[in-house]
Design a protein around this motif. Structure first.
Motif, PDB file in Angstrom:
ATOM      1  N   ASN A   2       0.808  -1.217   0.000  1.00 52.35           N
ATOM      2  CA  ASN A   2       0.000   0.000   0.000  1.00 52.35           C
ATOM      3  C   ASN A   2       0.839   1.263   0.000  1.00 52.35           C
ATOM      4  O   ASN A   2       0.314   2.353  -0.121  1.00 52.35           O
ATOM      5  N   ASN A   3       2.165   1.129   0.153  1.00 49.81           N
ATOM      6  CA  ASN A   3       3.009   2.306   0.252  1.00 49.81           C
ATOM      7  C   ASN A   3       3.411   2.881  -1.111  1.00 49.81           C
ATOM      8  O   ASN A   3       4.135   3.863  -1.166  1.00 49.81           O
ATOM      9  N   ILE A   4       2.964   2.315  -2.212  1.00 57.83           N
ATOM     10  CA  ILE A   4       3.283   2.853  -3.529  1.00 57.83           C
ATOM     11  C   ILE A   4       2.183   3.851  -3.905  1.00 57.83           C
ATOM     12  O   ILE A   4       1.043   3.471  -4.095  1.00 57.83           O
ATOM     13  N   PRO A   5       2.547   5.129  -4.017  1.00 61.09           N
ATOM     14  CA  PRO A   5       1.517   6.131  -4.304  1.00 61.09           C
ATOM     15  C   PRO A   5       1.037   6.062  -5.751  1.00 61.09           C
ATOM     16  O   PRO A   5       1.745   5.584  -6.640  1.00 61.09           O
ATOM     17  N   ASN A   6      -0.170   6.537  -5.994  1.00 56.61           N
ATOM     18  CA  ASN A   6      -0.711   6.579  -7.357  1.00 56.61           C
ATOM     19  C   ASN A   6       0.173   7.386  -8.291  1.00 56.61           C
ATOM     20  O   ASN A   6       0.222   7.114  -9.488  1.00 56.61           O
ATOM     21  N   THR A   7       0.875   8.378  -7.750  1.00 55.93           N
ATOM     22  CA  THR A   7       1.748   9.206  -8.592  1.00 55.93           C
ATOM     23  C   THR A   7       2.845   8.370  -9.246  1.00 55.93           C
ATOM     24  O   THR A   7       3.314   8.704 -10.330  1.00 55.93           O
ATOM     25  N   PHE A   8       3.260   7.273  -8.601  1.00 52.37           N
ATOM     26  CA  PHE A   8       4.249   6.371  -9.189  1.00 52.37           C
ATOM     27  C   PHE A   8       3.752   5.846 -10.534  1.00 52.37           C
ATOM     28  O   PHE A   8       4.455   5.859 -11.534  1.00 52.37           O
ATOM     29  N   SER A  11       3.146   8.843 -13.216  1.00 46.40           N
ATOM     30  CA  SER A  11       4.381   9.344 -13.833  1.00 46.40           C
ATOM     31  C   SER A  11       5.031   8.286 -14.720  1.00 46.40           C
ATOM     32  O   SER A  11       5.620   8.620 -15.751  1.00 46.40           O
ATOM     33  N   GLU A  30      -4.372  -5.361  -6.693  1.00 49.21           N
ATOM     34  CA  GLU A  30      -3.706  -5.975  -5.561  1.00 49.21           C
ATOM     35  C   GLU A  30      -4.284  -7.361  -5.348  1.00 49.21           C
ATOM     36  O   GLU A  30      -5.476  -7.511  -5.110  1.00 49.21           O
TER      37      GLU A  30
END
Length: 176
Positions: A2-8, A11, A30
């Motif tokens: 869950n620590n991977i942000p949507n911005t990853f 981008s 997931e």
């Protein structure tokens, strides 16, 4: 994971799209709390398309004693047509994006389908670590992690006994 942000993902989609000049669609799901499946599909000029499926792990065991975390496992990759540099651009963009992350992924892992595929993966920096029971090469590529930099600024000062004024002696930063 869950620590991977949507911005990853946003981008990554933008980078691959701009490097190839094509429309990119990233879909993720997931399956377990430690694994995310990511599907990347791209279509550009007529007749050019690719598909990349990968799993993102918080930790992945390789062999009996090696544990790398976090890991990206490429489980499916195809490009049509081959031989135009599209596959290399996609994988190089992915690698650069993963290496730009602070505290990011440590390893890329895959099993090449055959020797021709293994030749491609070697060209983009992968190394054979073993052959599977069906004699397909398991390959890895270590990523250059961006070090997490912690910093504290230190001011060394004392108070004058007579006036009580603060007198600065030195300033410096400590990084770890």
């Amino acid at each position: 994971m869950n620590n991977i942000p949507n911005t990853f993902f946003i981008s990554l989609e933008e980078k691959i799209g701009s490097n190839l000049g094509c429309d990119i669609n990233i879909r993720r799901s997931e399956i377990e709390k430690e694994e995310i499946t990511v599907y990347i599909n791209g279509q550009g000029r007529p007749g050019i398309n690719f598909h990349l499926a990968m799993w993102l792990y918080e930790r992945k065991s390789i062999g009996a004693s090696h544990i790398f975390r976090p890991t990206v496992e490429i489980v499916q990759f195809y490009v049509n047509p081959k031989g135009q540099g599209i596959g290399s651009k996609v994988i190089e963009t992915l690698i650069n994006h993963l290496e730009d992350l602070e505290d990011g992924f440590e390893m890329l892992l895959l099993t090449a389908q055959d020797e021709q595929a293994a030749k491609f993966w070697r060209k983009v920096g992968f190394q054979v670590i073993e052959h599977t029971s069906t004699n397909m090469p398991s390959m890895t590529r270590k990523l250059s992690l961006k070090p997490k930099v912690n910093k504290i600024s230190v001011n060394v000062a004392y108070r004058s006994g007579s006036s009580g004024d603060k007198i600065l002696v030195d300033e410096f930063d400590i990084f770890w």
